[in-house]
Structures are given as structure tokens and as C-alpha cells.
Design a protein around this motif. Structure first.
Motif, PDB file in Angstrom:
ATOM      1  N   TYR A  48       0.836  -1.187   0.000  1.00  0.00           N
ATOM      2  CA  TYR A  48       0.000   0.000   0.000  1.00  0.00           C
ATOM      3  C   TYR A  48       0.883   1.254   0.000  1.00  0.00           C
ATOM      4  O   TYR A  48       2.066   1.188   0.352  1.00  0.00           O
ATOM      5  CB  TYR A  48      -0.920   0.019   1.221  1.00  0.00           C
ATOM      6  CG  TYR A  48      -2.173  -0.820   1.067  1.00  0.00           C
ATOM      7  CD1 TYR A  48      -3.420  -0.233   1.012  1.00  0.00           C
ATOM      8  CD2 TYR A  48      -2.087  -2.211   0.968  1.00  0.00           C
ATOM      9  CE1 TYR A  48      -4.577  -0.994   0.863  1.00  0.00           C
ATOM     10  CE2 TYR A  48      -3.230  -2.992   0.820  1.00  0.00           C
ATOM     11  CZ  TYR A  48      -4.473  -2.367   0.764  1.00  0.00           C
ATOM     12  OH  TYR A  48      -5.599  -3.121   0.609  1.00  0.00           O
ATOM     13  N   ILE A  49       0.280   2.390  -0.393  1.00  0.00           N
ATOM     14  CA  ILE A  49       1.009   3.663  -0.456  1.00  0.00           C
ATOM     15  C   ILE A  49       0.358   4.652   0.502  1.00  0.00           C
ATOM     16  O   ILE A  49      -0.870   4.806   0.516  1.00  0.00           O
ATOM     17  CB  ILE A  49       0.988   4.261  -1.876  1.00  0.00           C
ATOM     18  CG1 ILE A  49       1.517   3.263  -2.905  1.00  0.00           C
ATOM     19  CG2 ILE A  49       1.802   5.556  -1.929  1.00  0.00           C
ATOM     20  CD1 ILE A  49       1.288   3.712  -4.350  1.00  0.00           C
ATOM     21  N   PHE A  50       1.179   5.329   1.291  1.00  0.00           N
ATOM     22  CA  PHE A  50       0.716   6.442   2.125  1.00  0.00           C
ATOM     23  C   PHE A  50       1.314   7.730   1.582  1.00  0.00           C
ATOM     24  O   PHE A  50       2.528   7.833   1.384  1.00  0.00           O
ATOM     25  CB  PHE A  50       1.143   6.254   3.578  1.00  0.00           C
ATOM     26  CG  PHE A  50       1.071   7.517   4.403  1.00  0.00           C
ATOM     27  CD1 PHE A  50      -0.135   8.181   4.588  1.00  0.00           C
ATOM     28  CD2 PHE A  50       2.213   8.057   4.989  1.00  0.00           C
ATOM     29  CE1 PHE A  50      -0.204   9.358   5.330  1.00  0.00           C
ATOM     30  CE2 PHE A  50       2.157   9.219   5.734  1.00  0.00           C
ATOM     31  CZ  PHE A  50       0.952   9.873   5.910  1.00  0.00           C
ATOM     32  N   VAL A  51       0.459   8.734   1.325  1.00  0.00           N
ATOM     33  CA  VAL A  51       0.906  10.015   0.779  1.00  0.00           C
ATOM     34  C   VAL A  51       0.506  11.141   1.735  1.00  0.00           C
ATOM     35  O   VAL A  51      -0.674  11.296   2.066  1.00  0.00           O
ATOM     36  CB  VAL A  51       0.300  10.282  -0.615  1.00  0.00           C
ATOM     37  CG1 VAL A  51       0.756  11.642  -1.141  1.00  0.00           C
ATOM     38  CG2 VAL A  51       0.697   9.183  -1.591  1.00  0.00           C
ATOM     39  N   ASP A  52       1.490  11.909   2.160  1.00  0.00           N
ATOM     40  CA  ASP A  52       1.251  13.093   2.994  1.00  0.00           C
ATOM     41  C   ASP A  52       1.345  14.326   2.097  1.00  0.00           C
ATOM     42  O   ASP A  52       2.420  14.676   1.623  1.00  0.00           O
ATOM     43  CB  ASP A  52       2.307  13.164   4.096  1.00  0.00           C
ATOM     44  CG  ASP A  52       2.303  14.506   4.823  1.00  0.00           C
ATOM     45  OD1 ASP A  52       1.207  15.068   5.008  1.00  0.00           O
ATOM     46  OD2 ASP A  52       3.390  14.988   5.194  1.00  0.00           O
ATOM     47  N   VAL A  53       0.212  14.966   1.841  1.00  0.00           N
ATOM     48  CA  VAL A  53       0.184  16.170   1.010  1.00  0.00           C
ATOM     49  C   VAL A  53       0.194  17.382   1.945  1.00  0.00           C
ATOM     50  O   VAL A  53      -0.726  17.569   2.740  1.00  0.00           O
ATOM     51  CB  VAL A  53      -1.057  16.210   0.100  1.00  0.00           C
ATOM     52  CG1 VAL A  53      -0.961  17.389  -0.866  1.00  0.00           C
ATOM     53  CG2 VAL A  53      -1.202  14.908  -0.683  1.00  0.00           C
ATOM     54  N   PHE A  54       1.223  18.217   1.838  1.00  0.00           N
ATOM     55  CA  PHE A  54       1.422  19.319   2.781  1.00  0.00           C
ATOM     56  C   PHE A  54       1.807  20.597   2.036  1.00  0.00           C
ATOM     57  O   PHE A  54       2.047  20.588   0.831  1.00  0.00           O
ATOM     58  CB  PHE A  54       2.521  18.956   3.784  1.00  0.00           C
ATOM     59  CG  PHE A  54       3.898  18.924   3.165  1.00  0.00           C
ATOM     60  CD1 PHE A  54       4.731  20.029   3.212  1.00  0.00           C
ATOM     61  CD2 PHE A  54       4.353  17.786   2.516  1.00  0.00           C
ATOM     62  CE1 PHE A  54       5.992  20.014   2.626  1.00  0.00           C
ATOM     63  CE2 PHE A  54       5.616  17.748   1.938  1.00  0.00           C
ATOM     64  CZ  PHE A  54       6.433  18.869   1.981  1.00  0.00           C
ATOM     65  N   THR A  55       1.833  21.704   2.773  1.00  0.00           N
ATOM     66  CA  THR A  55       2.418  22.943   2.258  1.00  0.00           C
ATOM     67  C   THR A  55       3.419  23.442   3.298  1.00  0.00           C
ATOM     68  O   THR A  55       3.331  23.093   4.482  1.00  0.00           O
ATOM     69  CB  THR A  55       1.367  24.048   2.016  1.00  0.00           C
ATOM     70  OG1 THR A  55       0.775  24.424   3.255  1.00  0.00           O
ATOM     71  CG2 THR A  55       0.295  23.589   1.038  1.00  0.00           C
ATOM     72  N   THR A  56       4.346  24.259   2.851  1.00  0.00           N
ATOM     73  CA  THR A  56       5.380  24.748   3.764  1.00  0.00           C
ATOM     74  C   THR A  56       4.847  25.749   4.781  1.00  0.00           C
ATOM     75  O   THR A  56       5.479  25.967   5.816  1.00  0.00           O
ATOM     76  CB  THR A  56       6.520  25.404   2.970  1.00  0.00           C
ATOM     77  OG1 THR A  56       5.998  26.443   2.135  1.00  0.00           O
ATOM     78  CG2 THR A  56       7.231  24.381   2.100  1.00  0.00           C
ATOM     79  N   TRP A  57       3.673  26.368   4.492  1.00  0.00           N
ATOM     80  CA  TRP A  57       3.118  27.362   5.421  1.00  0.00           C
ATOM     81  C   TRP A  57       2.094  26.768   6.384  1.00  0.00           C
ATOM     82  O   TRP A  57       1.563  27.452   7.260  1.00  0.00           O
ATOM     83  CB  TRP A  57       2.476  28.514   4.659  1.00  0.00           C
ATOM     84  CG  TRP A  57       1.528  28.103   3.558  1.00  0.00           C
ATOM     85  CD1 TRP A  57       1.791  28.040   2.227  1.00  0.00           C
ATOM     86  CD2 TRP A  57       0.162  27.695   3.708  1.00  0.00           C
ATOM     87  NE1 TRP A  57       0.679  27.609   1.531  1.00  0.00           N
ATOM     88  CE2 TRP A  57      -0.333  27.398   2.412  1.00  0.00           C
ATOM     89  CE3 TRP A  57      -0.689  27.548   4.794  1.00  0.00           C
ATOM     90  CZ2 TRP A  57      -1.639  26.963   2.170  1.00  0.00           C
ATOM     91  CZ3 TRP A  57      -1.998  27.116   4.570  1.00  0.00           C
ATOM     92  CH2 TRP A  57      -2.447  26.831   3.268  1.00  0.00           C
ATOM     93  N   CYS A  58       1.803  25.491   6.229  1.00  0.00           N
ATOM     94  CA  CYS A  58       0.735  24.847   7.008  1.00  0.00           C
ATOM     95  C   CYS A  58       1.249  24.438   8.390  1.00  0.00           C
ATOM     96  O   CYS A  58       2.086  23.538   8.513  1.00  0.00           O
ATOM     97  CB  CYS A  58       0.219  23.636   6.235  1.00  0.00           C
ATOM     98  SG  CYS A  58      -0.744  22.474   7.212  1.00  0.00           S
TER      99      CYS A  58
END
Length: 422
Positions: A48-58
């Protein structure tokens, strides 16, 4: 129409985010592979794949990195069960080369999986199919528990649905799961299937479902919205049932008059993208006649919405402002406010700006003093050259909003320097 929001962004330079890694002992995020290569690896290794979608200002994103992803027990679980991927959704001047190489993949993931908040966590099965979704900060134990359930629940529900399972309990569970992963294509299909099994469409839960899934005049909820607006608005809010109906009539009846090969794509959270080429001419008389015959009570409102859509797209700001001015008396205040913002942000014609300021001024004078209305009013004053009045509006907003007035404060600073704010 554009929705207006004042965004307070905390811009932070975080080298460890750009490096796409975390402290030793935590989650081991893969490096050096493209999204296509990661999916191929998952399929080959049956992982399975885990993806963490983030931004640098979050801020919650940074908090997850420091307090959760770095924990040994979290790392042990995720490194054993998933191929882990970090995806930076924003762009910054300090981005590393690995982050830059992922720009196109990051944009694809954000668009394909309807990322509308950060952090967003996506879980994929070995076939590359989305099976679970989470958002926001959560502690380590809850995060591991949620990831545990990610391995198969939604995918198996969809399989049973595709095989023809339609009992109400299964449909209701599927809807909840589809909402969790933000599967905007399946949600209305599953809800409308569920509604077709219901005897009482006026229950609070079913009315909420109707508001979420009714996109066509043939959907089971459309008749409810038309014939029971009082009951629907009791749950959805005053006037909401009529707004949904008007949007459906615009999409279904008006749009083909405005665009060749017209299409509508809905991505959730109110985001709608219209496809097809705007026509060179529109037979407004024929459209109005059709609406008058089929929906006489809503004809004028749908006509106004149609003209705003068309003249903004052309663009023809003189006709746009003319359409708004003619319909101001019947327009929803939110639509009128959005129209004022459209002129502020896109139009340079002084006469149009003057008219938009008049709409905004009348809204504020009528008691609409929330930040959104005041922000547009002050901005239009500034664009009209009435700098002193504009700065007073923004100064009062900053004083009354306290820490929440940062967006106003930043604009106010620009205004005092005579800088452009649109």
C-alpha cells in the motif's frame, strides 16, 4: 462566481520539509522516485502507499512532522505497511531540486484527488486506487488506527456496489466512506441510489443528502427542493433549496445556450469548472422564453446568472455591470457581493468600478458588516481613488477583528504606501 476569502498564511522556511524526510526512527519517506515509479513499485511489491500532502506554510503539517511522523512506533508501523511519500503542494524560492522535480506530480495529485485542505493524507492500495483519506492533525495512536482501517475498507465497499449491492445499510456505509475519501464522482451516485430506497425524503439526514447529490432535474431530490422549500431550508438554511435549484437550471438549461459542447465538473467544496467554448452570440430571448415556460418563478434569477457567466467569460464588463444593475433588486446579496469583487479584481473601466462600488456600498449600508463585505467595500473605495475612506474602513476592521484582521492589516499597509492591491 468567485468566492472571497481572506487567507492568513504563515510563510515558513523549513529545510527538513524540502528534504522530504523526518527524524531517524520515524516514517521513512521515499526519495528519488516519481509518482509513476512509486505506483509501479507498490504494484510489484504488493504494498500500500501512504501520501502526505502538505504545504510549507501549514502549521498542522509541521506539527505532524515534529510530533507524530517522527515517533518510532509510527515509523515502525508505516515503514512496515506502506511505501511512504511526501508531496509538497505549494512552491517556494527555497525549494530543493527533488521538490522541484515533483512539481508536476504534486499538481496532478492535488487536482486528481481534490485536495482542498492541508495536511491531507491519501492511502492507495497496491493497484494505485485510492482507498482512504484523512485530513488535519491527529495524535499518533489515532493516526495508526486510521491507517490500519485504510487497507481495504473502501475498495471492498466499491467492489460490492459495482457488483450490484443496493441495500440501504450498505449504501449508507458506502456514502460515509466516499465522503471520507472525497470521491466526488461516486458520492452523488451512491446518495441518489440510497434516496431511491427511502420512504421519508424529508428527514434531516436525507435532506442533507439531497443538497449534496442533487445535480439534475431528474434526481429524486429535485422535486423535494421544488415542492418542500420550507422543510428543506429548515435543515439547509434560508433560501438554500432555491439556490440549489437555480444552479441546476443554469447548468442544465442555460449553459448549452452559452457554450458549445458545454460540460460541468464539480470537485466538492463548491468548486465548479465549466467546459466548452463560449458562443459568439447568445439567443437571450429564446433562453428567457424557455425559462418562462418551464420555471417562471426563477426565470429572472437564472437569466441574471447566465448573463454574468457569459459576460465575465467574454469578457464584456460594460454588459456585465449592466446585467447586475438591472437585477440588483432581486439578486442574492452574496451573488451581488461576489459580482462587486469580480469587477474590483478584473476590470479597469472606471464607470464599471463606480457601479460596483455602489453595489458594495448599498450592501454595507444595509447592515452587511461581516469581513467579506467590508473587505470588498474598502478595496473598491481604494481602486476608485478614495484612499482616505478606504484606509478608514480597513483600520476599523483591523481594530475590531484583533488577531483575525491580519489580512486587512497587510492590505492596509500596501494602501498606505500607494501600492496596487488587485
Amino acid at each position: 462566481m468567485k468566492k472571497i476569502s481572506i487567507i492568513i498564511a504563515v510563510c515558513l522556511s523549513c529545510s527538513y520539509l524540502n528534504a522530504q524526510t523526518v527524524a531517524a526512527g520515524g516514517i521513512d519517506f521515499v526519495k528519488g522516485l516519481s509518482w509513476a515509479q512509486i505506483k509501479k513499485k507498490a504494484k510489484t511489491e504488493n504494498r500500500y502507499i501512504f501520501v502526505d500532502v502538505f504545504t510549507t506554510w501549514c502549521v498542522p503539517c509541521i506539527k505532524m512532522d515534529k510530533e507524530v511522523f517522527s515517533q518510532k512506533k509510527v515509523g515502525d508501523f508505516f515503514n512496515k505497511n506502506f511505501i511512504n511519500v511526501k508531496v509538497q503542494a505549494d512552491k517556494g524560492k527555497n525549494d530543493s531540486d527533488p521538490v522541484k522535480r515533483w512539481y508536476s506530480d504534486a499538481a496532478y495529485i492535488a487536482a486528481t484527488y481534490n485536495i482542498d485542505g492541508y495536511p491531507t493524507y491519501l492511502f492507495f492500495n497496491p493497484k494505485g486506487e485510492l482507498v482512504h483519506r484523512m485530513t488535519g492533525f491527529t495524535d499518533a495512536d489515532k493516526f495508526i488506527a486510521a491507517a490500519t482501517t485504510a487497507k481495504g475498507t473502501y475498495f471492498s465497499q466499491k467492489m460490492r456496489f459495482d457488483a450490484g449491492e443496493r441495500n440501504p445499510d450498505s449504501l449508507l456505509k458506502l456514502i460515509k466512506s466516499a465522503q471520507l475519501v472525497n470521491d466526488v464522482k461516486l458520492i452523488p451516485i451512491a446518495i441518489n441510489q440510497y434516496l431511491s430506497t427511502q420512504k421519508d425524503l424529508l428527514s434531516d439526514e436525507n435532506i442533507k443528502f439531497i443538497s449534496e447529490a442533487t445535480n439534475n432535474t431528474t434526481d429524486p431530490g429535485f422535486k423535494i427542493l421544488r415542492t418542500h422549500p420550507v422543510e428543506a431550508d429548515r435543515v439547509l438554511g434560508k433560501g438554500r433549496s432555491t439556490e440549489i435549484v437555480k444552479m441546476i437550471l443554469f447548468d442544465e438549461i442555460a449553459l448549452p445556450y452559452l457554450r458549445s459542447d458545454a460540460s460541468v465538473m464539480k470537485y466538492g467544496m463548491g468548486m465548479v469548472v465549466y467546459g466548452g467554448k463560449l458562443k459568439n452570440t447568445v439567443d437571450w430571448a429564446e433562453l428567457k422564453n424557455k425559462l418562462n415556460i418551464e420555471y417562471p418563478d426563477l426565470s429572472e434569477s437564472v437569466m441574471t446568472r447566465s448573463k454574468l457567466h457569459y459576460y465575465e467569460g467574454v469578457p464584456d464588463w460594460l454588459k456585465y455591470t449592466e446585467a447586475v444593475s438591472e437585477a440588483e433588486g432581486i439578486m442574492d446579496k452574496s451573488l451581488l457581493n461576489n459580482s462587486a469583487y469580480t469587477i474590483f479584481s478584473q476590470c479597469e473601466n472606471d464607470e464599471c468600478i463606480k457601479k460596483a462600488l455602489g453595489w458594495s456600498e448599498r450592501l454595507v449600508s444595509a447592515g452587511n458588516k461581516d469581513p467579506e463585505y467590508m473587505y470588498i467595500y474598502g478595496s473598491l473605495l481604494y481602486k476608485s481613488g478614495r484612499t482616505k475612506e478606504a484606509t478608514e474602513v480597513f483600520e476599523n476592521a483591523v481594530k475590531s477583528m484583533g488577531n483575525q484582521g491580519e489580512g486587512f492589516a497587510k492590505q492596509l499597509e500596501k494602501m498606505k504606501k500607494g501600492e496596487k492591491i488587485w
